[in-house]
Design a protein around this motif. Structure first.
Motif, PDB file in Angstrom:
ATOM      1  N   SER A   1       0.829  -1.201   0.000  1.00 11.81           N
ATOM      2  CA  SER A   1       0.000   0.000   0.000  1.00 11.81           C
ATOM      3  C   SER A   1       0.871   1.262   0.000  1.00 11.81           C
ATOM      4  O   SER A   1       1.862   1.337   0.707  1.00 11.81           O
ATOM      5  CB  SER A   1      -0.902  -0.017   1.240  1.00 11.81           C
ATOM      6  N   GLY A   2       0.477   2.210  -0.832  1.00 10.61           N
ATOM      7  CA  GLY A   2       1.192   3.484  -0.869  1.00 10.61           C
ATOM      8  C   GLY A   2       2.430   3.479  -1.744  1.00 10.61           C
ATOM      9  O   GLY A   2       3.199   4.431  -1.736  1.00 10.61           O
TER      10      GLY A   2
ATOM     11  N   GLY B   1       2.546   3.660  -4.918  1.00 17.82           N
ATOM     12  CA  GLY B   1       2.408   4.469  -6.122  1.00 17.82           C
ATOM     13  C   GLY B   1       1.737   3.781  -7.300  1.00 17.82           C
ATOM     14  O   GLY B   1       1.800   4.267  -8.427  1.00 17.82           O
ATOM     15  N   LYS B   2       1.040   2.689  -7.038  1.00 19.18           N
ATOM     16  CA  LYS B   2       0.377   1.960  -8.123  1.00 19.18           C
ATOM     17  C   LYS B   2      -0.727   2.807  -8.751  1.00 19.18           C
ATOM     18  O   LYS B   2      -0.788   2.968  -9.973  1.00 19.18           O
ATOM     19  CB  LYS B   2      -0.251   0.656  -7.598  1.00 19.18           C
ATOM     20  N   THR B   3      -1.625   3.313  -7.888  1.00 18.77           N
ATOM     21  CA  THR B   3      -2.738   4.107  -8.402  1.00 18.77           C
ATOM     22  C   THR B   3      -2.231   5.352  -9.116  1.00 18.77           C
ATOM     23  O   THR B   3      -2.705   5.704 -10.205  1.00 18.77           O
ATOM     24  CB  THR B   3      -3.669   4.499  -7.242  1.00 18.77           C
ATOM     25  N   THR B   4      -1.246   5.994  -8.516  1.00 15.12           N
ATOM     26  CA  THR B   4      -0.687   7.194  -9.131  1.00 15.12           C
ATOM     27  C   THR B   4      -0.152   6.869 -10.529  1.00 15.12           C
ATOM     28  O   THR B   4      -0.425   7.594 -11.490  1.00 15.12           O
ATOM     29  CB  THR B   4       0.427   7.773  -8.249  1.00 15.12           C
TER      30      THR B   4
HETATM   31  N1  LIG Z   1      -3.233  13.771  -3.852  1.00 18.56           N
HETATM   32  C1  LIG Z   1      -2.151  13.378  -3.121  1.00 18.56           C
HETATM   33  N2  LIG Z   1      -1.431  14.290  -2.447  1.00 18.56           N
HETATM   34  C2  LIG Z   1      -0.345  13.913  -1.740  1.00 18.56           C
HETATM   35  N3  LIG Z   1       0.097  12.641  -1.635  1.00 18.56           N
HETATM   36  C3  LIG Z   1      -0.586  11.700  -2.286  1.00 18.56           C
HETATM   37  C4  LIG Z   1      -1.749  12.011  -3.051  1.00 18.56           C
HETATM   38  N4  LIG Z   1      -2.232  10.864  -3.586  1.00 18.56           N
HETATM   39  C5  LIG Z   1      -1.408   9.880  -3.160  1.00 18.56           C
HETATM   40  N5  LIG Z   1      -0.414  10.389  -2.381  1.00 18.56           N
HETATM   41  C6  LIG Z   1       0.678   9.637  -1.772  1.00 18.56           C
HETATM   42  O1  LIG Z   1       1.436   9.040  -2.802  1.00 18.56           O
HETATM   43  C7  LIG Z   1       1.833   7.734  -2.434  1.00 18.56           C
HETATM   44  C8  LIG Z   1       1.326   6.739  -3.452  1.00 18.56           C
HETATM   45  O2  LIG Z   1      -0.093   6.729  -3.459  1.00 18.56           O
HETATM   46  P1  LIG Z   1      -0.937   5.748  -4.371  1.00 18.56           P
HETATM   47  O3  LIG Z   1      -2.360   6.051  -4.150  1.00 18.56           O
HETATM   48  O4  LIG Z   1      -0.432   5.845  -5.754  1.00 18.56           O
HETATM   49  O5  LIG Z   1      -0.548   4.353  -3.740  1.00 18.56           O
HETATM   50  P2  LIG Z   1      -1.088   2.890  -4.065  1.00 18.56           P
HETATM   51  O6  LIG Z   1       0.081   2.082  -4.416  1.00 18.56           O
HETATM   52  O7  LIG Z   1      -2.196   2.954  -5.055  1.00 18.56           O
HETATM   53  O8  LIG Z   1      -1.627   2.431  -2.656  1.00 18.56           O
HETATM   54  P3  LIG Z   1      -2.893   1.511  -2.271  1.00 18.56           P
HETATM   55  O9  LIG Z   1      -2.488   0.098  -2.500  1.00 18.56           O
HETATM   56  O10 LIG Z   1      -3.077   1.797  -0.835  1.00 18.56           O
HETATM   57  O11 LIG Z   1      -4.033   1.960  -3.126  1.00 18.56           O
HETATM   58  C9  LIG Z   1       1.290   7.502  -1.038  1.00 18.56           C
HETATM   59  O12 LIG Z   1       2.315   7.778  -0.116  1.00 18.56           O
HETATM   60  C10 LIG Z   1       0.188   8.506  -0.911  1.00 18.56           C
HETATM   61  O13 LIG Z   1       0.035   8.911   0.431  1.00 18.56           O
END
Ligand SMILES: Nc1ncnc2c1ncn2[C@@H]1O[C@H](COP(=O)(O)OP(=O)(O)OP(=O)(O)O)[C@@H](O)[C@H]1O
Ligand SMILES: [Mg+2]
Lengths: 368, 223
Positions: free
Chosen positions: A37-38, A40-43
């Motif tokens: 989690s976190g 950066g996958k979604t990003t």
């Molecule tokens: N709008 C935002 N502003 C600041 N930080 C952000 C924002 N969106 C995401 N982050 C941060 O960027 C990092 C990656 O977030 P992301 O949502 O891409 O993770 P993820 O891999 O999809 O996680 P998960 O499995 O929990 O969905 C995390 O540390 C998150 O807190």
């Protein structure tokens, strides 16, 4: 093909969600982004359809920088499925599915008939078309989400943990469904999950990301399981890595014994003296009936049909993996597995010794 | 009861400039006009602020300020400033009364839409205006209508103050009745206002039923 070329995303608060990511998602394949989690996958995913713009680097869609296309136009050509389905509550299912066709200016009738086809394609009863989203189960909503993403037949599909909100059984069937669809449609799919089992099941290629948005390894699932690049990946793959790896090794290399198969019409007396511990009994069509132990056979006449048979496990030789073969051996007191062909006829017996040899070879490969 | 029979039974009360139909029409006119003006101001503003997130604080502050305004005081002030030449003196305080509930509910309705839904809408390729018009407004409609209904009922009740400054409407009966101690008049006027408020309530229930998608209202019922 989707290309990440040195992509970095730094949010305004300074968080670096993705750091210098370079990878390719080949056309017609499922590329899975997986990681804790976190990480950066979604990003990463959302930078492809410009829901988020990168701070540095480029993302190319078939060679063209996505930032040269205005976001709504870009997005209409890219299917997008999210975790909570995100269906429009005020619209009927059929109109939800037809969302993008409507946006593209298709006429209503054509859009709706396309929507009906898609409902069927994703395995939904067309009778649900007139319902509203709140009248559907979570799994059904998720299928509608997939149908909606496919409605305008986009070449690219982005999926962000689409199956993580449903129970494990529904999830497994949605995954199977996706693989079936993909075999038919050949989309370029980028699939995000934090579930490594889902990743290796669905991915043609799996990209493991570590927190901070750096790529740890990009490989086909079998390779990933066999040769994790480092401790992080090894740990992330989890405990049953060895067993799970068997899912990617075909079972057709196993040696078969056909001499252990006897027809149910055989006389009891003809097999009683056999030296083997177990024999597999098959019916007239060659279908499996079970195992008998010759030394325990009663001292009577008649055929094997009158003898109770012990339970058995089967695997399909041309299709299943070593894992299925191993599973089949564990389902029977004989400790042997029955290899069957596509129509369920027994081709032969894989003994535990034969399986053991195959497993030993794999273990030796892993060492060298 | 006798008061009511006296009031509604008197044929003199049913015609002429002081008759029920005319007073009723005047009342409806003040109410309808001020609601219309208030909606034209507050709905677009609430949509815009809810959609863009800009000026949200201003909504809360101005709504609270407007709520604290004494309607009657404002009315008298405007009459003192402008005289009683037109309907404007009564419309301004009524509009000021109606704007806050419409504005706040519209804003809250739009802002309260599930962020995943908004996200999905953008993700499908809807443009900003399409997201607002095709997704946010239909989903927020129950709250927007609630704001309009609240405003309408307040305005119906409050429009009686027009009579204080010599204008018409159902308030005439109440005030004249009090002034001349003709209580049937007062009670009759009050009953008419209450009936009108009920009618407004009914009207909005009807609008709600016709305009709000069953997918939205049904979901609320099952929760
Ligand atoms: N709008 C935002 N502003 C600041 N930080 C952000 C924002 N969106 C995401 N982050 C941060 O960027 C990092 C990656 O977030 P992301 O949502 O891409 O993770 P993820 O891999 O999809 O996680 P998960 O499995 O929990 O969905 C995390 O540390 C998150 O807190
Ligand atoms: Mg995520």
């Amino acid at each position: 093909m989707i290309t990440f070329d040195g992509v970095t995303k730094r949010y305004p608060d300074g968080t670096v969600a993705v750091d210098e990511l370079s990878l390719e998602a080949p056309t017609g394949e499922i590329t899975v982004l997986v990681g804790p989690s976190g990480c950066g996958k979604t990003t990463s995913l959302r930078m492809i359809n410009r829901m988020i713009d990168p701070s540095a680097g480029r993302i190319l869609l078939d060679g063209a920088d996505v930032t040269t296309v205005d976001p709504p136009t870009l997005r209409r050509g890219i299917g997008y499925v999210i975790q909570q389905a995100g269906l429009f509550p005020h619209r009927k299912i059929v109109d939800n599915v037809a969302t993008v066709p409507y946006l593209l200016g298709w006429d209503r009738k054509k859009a709706r008939s396309r929507a009906m086809d898609l409902l069927e394609l994703v395995g939904l009863d067309p009778g649900l078309a007139g319902r509203y989203p709140f009248q559907l189960s979570g799994g059904q909503q998720q299928r509608v989400g997939v149908a909606r993403a496919l409605a305008a037949d986009p070449p690219v599909l982005l999926m962000d943990e689409p199956f993580s909100a449903v129970d494990p059984i529904v999830r497994a069937s949605l995954q199977d469904e996706l693989l079936r669809l993909q075999a038919e449609l050949n989309k370029t799919i980028v699939f995000v999950t934090h579930d490594i089992d889902e990743a290796v099941k669905l991915g043609d290629r799996v990209a493991v990301l570590r927190v901070g948005g750096r790529l740890a390894q990009l490989a086909a699932p079998a390779e990933l399981l066999a040769e994790p690049a480092d401790d992080f990946v090894r740990e992330f793959l989890g405990r049953d890595r060895g067993i799970r790896r068997l899912s990617f090794i075909p079972a057709d290399g196993l040696s078969l014994r056909t001499d252990l198969v006897v027809p149910v019409s055989a006389d009891v007396s003809s097999v009683r003296g056999t030296a083997e511990a177990w024999l597999a009994v098959v019916d007239a069509e060659g279908g499996p009936l079970g195992w008998i132990a010759p030394k325990d056979l009663p001292d009577s006449g008649g055929t094997l049909a009158e003898v109770p048979a012990a339970p058995y496990g089967t695997f399909v030789r041309g299709r299943d993996s070593l894992r299925a073969a191993l599973d089949a051996t564990l389902l029977s007191p004989s400790g042997n597995a029955l290899a069957v062909d596509g129509s369920g006829r027994v081709e032969g017996v894989v003994t535990r010794e034969a399986l053991g040899e195959a497993l030993t070879r794999i273990a030796e490969d892993a060492r060298g | 009861m006798n008061f009511l029979i006296d009031f509604f039974g008197d044929p003199a009360n049913w015609s002429g400039p002081d008759g029920i139909p005319l007073r009723f029409a005047e009342h409806l006119q003040y109410t309808g006009l001020s609601l219309l003006i208030a909606a034209l101001i507050a709905v677009p503003l609430g949509l815009w602020i809810g959609h863009t997130g800009r000026g949200a604080l201003a909504v809360v502050l101005s709504a609270n300020a407007a709520r604290a305004l004494p309607t009657l005081g404002l009315l008298v002030l405007i009459v003192l400033l402008m005289g009683v030449g037109s309907d404007a003196p009564v419309l301004i305080p009524l509009v000021a009364l109606a704007v806050p509930p419409i504005l706040v509910n519209t804003y809250e309705g739009i802002r309260g839409v599930d962020p995943d839904l908004r996200d999905a809408a953008y993700g499908m390729g809807l443009r900003g205006g399409q997201v607002l018009g095709r997704v946010l407004v239909p989903v927020a409609l129950p709250l927007i209508l609630l704001g309009l209904r609240t405003a309408a009922i307040q305005v119906v009740a409050t429009a009686t103050v027009a009579a204080y400054v010599g204008l018409g409407g159902l308030g005439r009966y109440i005030i004249d009745g009090l002034a001349t101690q003709k209580y049937p008049l007062t009670v009759g006027g009050a009953v008419l206002v209450a009936l009108l408020a009920l009618a407004v309530q009914g009207l909005f229930t009807l609008i709600q039923r016709v305009c709000v998608s069953p997918g939205v209202s049904g979901r609320q019922k099952t929760r």
